[in-house]
Design an enzyme around this catalytic site. Sequence first.
Site, PDB file in Angstrom:
ATOM      1  CD  GLU A 102      -1.284 -30.608  18.998  1.00  0.00           C
ATOM      2  OE1 GLU A 102      -0.851 -30.150  17.789  1.00  0.00           O
ATOM      3  OE2 GLU A 102      -0.657 -30.504  19.799  1.00  0.00           O
ATOM      4  CG  ASP A 106       6.204 -37.345  19.569  1.00  0.00           C
ATOM      5  OD1 ASP A 106       6.223 -38.459  19.927  1.00  0.00           O
ATOM      6  OD2 ASP A 106       6.928 -36.773  18.652  1.00  0.00           O
TER       7      ASP A 106
END
Length: 195
Positions: A102, A106
């Site tokens: 990734e 978040d």
Amino acid sequence: MAMEDHIERILWTDEEISNRVSELASQISNDFKQFSSALVIIGVATGAFLFLADIVRKITLPITVDFIRVGSYGSGTVSNASPIISSDIKIDIKGKHVIVVEDIVDTGNTLSCLMSHLESKGACSVSVCTFLDKPARRKVHFELVGEGKFYRGFECPDYFVVGYGMDFAELYRNLPYVGVLKPEYTSDGCVATIS
Ligand code: PRP
């Protein structure tokens, strides 16, 4: 105006990124060296494309590579709570050790969705290697699969960052460093233009 002029400040330079990617690659190469089958690296499109390209060239083990596409932010700066897998992997991961690559974690929504998806396909373990991690914004806990490990390049302060694969309105992905946009280019509804 050049793209660089939209950047308020740089958080990680090209060289700092390269050094950290080398460290992560050697950690992964060491952690998975005892397994006989090829490690499967799954890049999360689009944001992870540069990080993935850099890290796979520094991993010294045999690997296979695939991509998955998951929608989250759309064109704004606020993460969508219900990610959707819009393009799935093509290779069979049953019984394989998988690392999801990734650009940023978040809220955790994307990884939570991906972990259950990849587990349901029979992966033996699913690890995560994220270039940036923003733990301050985590809303959803995700469980790694099996003996999966969590690798991260840098902990990211709570700014909306662009570059090294990360975008705002699909722009800035090609910056070789990670930076923060000037405020006039970050407000939702503002369409960034390069002229
Ligand atoms: C970004 C990023 C992660 C996800 C993280 O993708 O690449 O996949 O958001 O956010 P979360 O932890 O809150 O789920 P985005 O949807 O912006 O797509 P992109 O990779 O095409 O830029």
